[in-house]
Design a protein around this motif. Structure first.
Motif, PDB file in Angstrom:
ATOM      1  N   ASP A  79       0.835  -1.208   0.000  1.00 40.76           N
ATOM      2  CA  ASP A  79       0.000   0.000   0.000  1.00 40.76           C
ATOM      3  C   ASP A  79       0.866   1.253   0.000  1.00 40.76           C
ATOM      4  O   ASP A  79       0.565   2.237  -0.677  1.00 40.76           O
ATOM      5  CB  ASP A  79      -0.918   0.029   1.226  1.00 40.76           C
ATOM      6  N   ASP A  80       1.963   1.212   0.777  1.00 40.69           N
ATOM      7  CA  ASP A  80       2.830   2.382   0.860  1.00 40.69           C
ATOM      8  C   ASP A  80       3.547   2.635  -0.466  1.00 40.69           C
ATOM      9  O   ASP A  80       3.650   3.785  -0.906  1.00 40.69           O
ATOM     10  CB  ASP A  80       3.859   2.194   1.988  1.00 40.69           C
ATOM     11  N   VAL A  81       4.034   1.575  -1.089  1.00 39.64           N
ATOM     12  CA  VAL A  81       4.693   1.720  -2.388  1.00 39.64           C
ATOM     13  C   VAL A  81       3.728   2.359  -3.392  1.00 39.64           C
ATOM     14  O   VAL A  81       4.077   3.291  -4.121  1.00 39.64           O
ATOM     15  CB  VAL A  81       5.209   0.359  -2.901  1.00 39.64           C
ATOM     16  N   ARG A  82       2.497   1.864  -3.395  1.00 35.86           N
ATOM     17  CA  ARG A  82       1.495   2.384  -4.325  1.00 35.86           C
ATOM     18  C   ARG A  82       1.143   3.842  -4.019  1.00 35.86           C
ATOM     19  O   ARG A  82       1.092   4.684  -4.914  1.00 35.86           O
ATOM     20  CB  ARG A  82       0.230   1.516  -4.256  1.00 35.86           C
ATOM     21  N   ALA A  83       0.911   4.145  -2.743  1.00 31.94           N
ATOM     22  CA  ALA A  83       0.499   5.508  -2.361  1.00 31.94           C
ATOM     23  C   ALA A  83       1.591   6.514  -2.663  1.00 31.94           C
ATOM     24  O   ALA A  83       1.308   7.622  -3.148  1.00 31.94           O
ATOM     25  CB  ALA A  83       0.137   5.549  -0.875  1.00 31.94           C
ATOM     26  N   PHE A  84       2.846   6.149  -2.416  1.00 28.84           N
ATOM     27  CA  PHE A  84       3.912   7.111  -2.671  1.00 28.84           C
ATOM     28  C   PHE A  84       4.146   7.271  -4.166  1.00 28.84           C
ATOM     29  O   PHE A  84       4.425   8.377  -4.646  1.00 28.84           O
ATOM     30  CB  PHE A  84       5.206   6.714  -1.959  1.00 28.84           C
ATOM     31  N   GLY A  85       3.989   6.187  -4.931  1.00 28.59           N
ATOM     32  CA  GLY A  85       4.068   6.307  -6.394  1.00 28.59           C
ATOM     33  C   GLY A  85       2.989   7.225  -6.933  1.00 28.59           C
ATOM     34  O   GLY A  85       3.245   8.086  -7.797  1.00 28.59           O
ATOM     35  N   ASP A  86       1.766   7.088  -6.422  1.00 29.74           N
ATOM     36  CA  ASP A  86       0.656   7.958  -6.839  1.00 29.74           C
ATOM     37  C   ASP A  86       0.929   9.408  -6.452  1.00 29.74           C
ATOM     38  O   ASP A  86       0.629  10.335  -7.217  1.00 29.74           O
ATOM     39  CB  ASP A  86      -0.661   7.498  -6.204  1.00 29.74           C
ATOM     40  N   TYR A  87       1.512   9.606  -5.271  1.00 29.18           N
ATOM     41  CA  TYR A  87       1.845  10.960  -4.823  1.00 29.18           C
ATOM     42  C   TYR A  87       2.877  11.598  -5.760  1.00 29.18           C
ATOM     43  O   TYR A  87       2.742  12.761  -6.160  1.00 29.18           O
ATOM     44  CB  TYR A  87       2.382  10.921  -3.397  1.00 29.18           C
ATOM     45  N   LEU A  88       3.912  10.849  -6.127  1.00 26.06           N
ATOM     46  CA  LEU A  88       4.933  11.392  -7.024  1.00 26.06           C
ATOM     47  C   LEU A  88       4.339  11.749  -8.383  1.00 26.06           C
ATOM     48  O   LEU A  88       4.662  12.797  -8.963  1.00 26.06           O
ATOM     49  CB  LEU A  88       6.076  10.383  -7.197  1.00 26.06           C
ATOM     50  N   ASN A  89       3.450  10.888  -8.890  1.00 23.98           N
ATOM     51  CA  ASN A  89       2.796  11.174 -10.173  1.00 23.98           C
ATOM     52  C   ASN A  89       1.925  12.415 -10.087  1.00 23.98           C
ATOM     53  O   ASN A  89       1.938  13.263 -10.984  1.00 23.98           O
ATOM     54  CB  ASN A  89       1.955   9.977 -10.623  1.00 23.98           C
ATOM     55  N   ALA A  90       1.161  12.529  -9.006  1.00 18.84           N
ATOM     56  CA  ALA A  90       0.285  13.695  -8.837  1.00 18.84           C
ATOM     57  C   ALA A  90       1.097  14.967  -8.637  1.00 18.84           C
ATOM     58  O   ALA A  90       0.741  16.028  -9.161  1.00 18.84           O
ATOM     59  CB  ALA A  90      -0.649  13.480  -7.647  1.00 18.84           C
TER      60      ALA A  90
END
Length: 198
Positions: A79-90
């Protein structure tokens, strides 16, 4: 996250190498989740070995609770890997609303992990008292690892909080402070118990 990409389907050496690599993920949130889950596994080991040498209703209930909880802290790694990846993209491409939503999620995941670690710590402190003296070192070490996972998750929150709007930041900061204090108190309780028996 697909099974192929999951932290939990990687070889341990590969996860360590990925954590050490010059890329954003996996980072401290994923490492915190894995650490806490391994800690809980050590607590469970102590309960299982103790129960095998003579059944006790209190210990059996704690053992069942630990078995039910095992895997939950670790699930936050992906979940953390996904959330931080989404944050970087946003942060790179998103609109202001998308950036705030991604920032909130980047904080929400390690906060949820910390809540889960707190539950595991409460169980671990109770379990230590019901664990055979020959394996109390496993239970104590596991408790320290769970606390380390909680503390590392909250360091992750600190890093992500700066991107939140003021009102959200204040609420997250209060929750973060409470979780750390409660986790510290639980660890100290166990250490005091261990000291009194030595």
């Amino acid at each position: 996250m697909s099974d192929e990409a999951s932290v939990w389907t990687q070889r341990l050496a590969d996860f360590r190498a990925a954590t050490a690599a010059n890329q954003p993920t996996p980072g401290c949130g994923a490492a915190a989740a894995v650490t806490a889950d391994i800690g809980l596994a050590l607590v469970l080991k102590g309960l299982r070995i103790s129960e095998a040498h003579g059944s006790d209703p209190t210990r059996r209930a704690l053992l069942q609770a630990a078995e039910a909880l095992l895997g939950r802290p670790g699930a936050f790694a992906d979940d953390d890997v996904r959330a931080f990846g989404d944050y970087l993209n946003a942060a790179r491409d998103g609109e202001p609303e998308q950036k705030q939503a991604a920032s909130r999620q980047a904080c929400a995941v390690p906060l949820a992990l910390a809540h889960c670690c707190l539950e595991a710590l409460e169980l671990a402190v109770d379990a230590w008292q019901c664990t055979n003296s020959n394996v109390q070192s496993d239970a104590q070490a596991g408790t320290v690892l769970i606390h380390a996972g909680l503390s590392a998750a909250l360091i992750n929150v600190d890093a992500d909080m700066a991107s939140l709007e003021d009102a959200s930041r204040d609420q997250v900061a209060q929750t973060r402070t409470r979780l750390q204090a409660e986790g510290d108190d639980l660890l100290q309780r166990l250490l005091n118990q261990a000291l009194s028996r030595s």
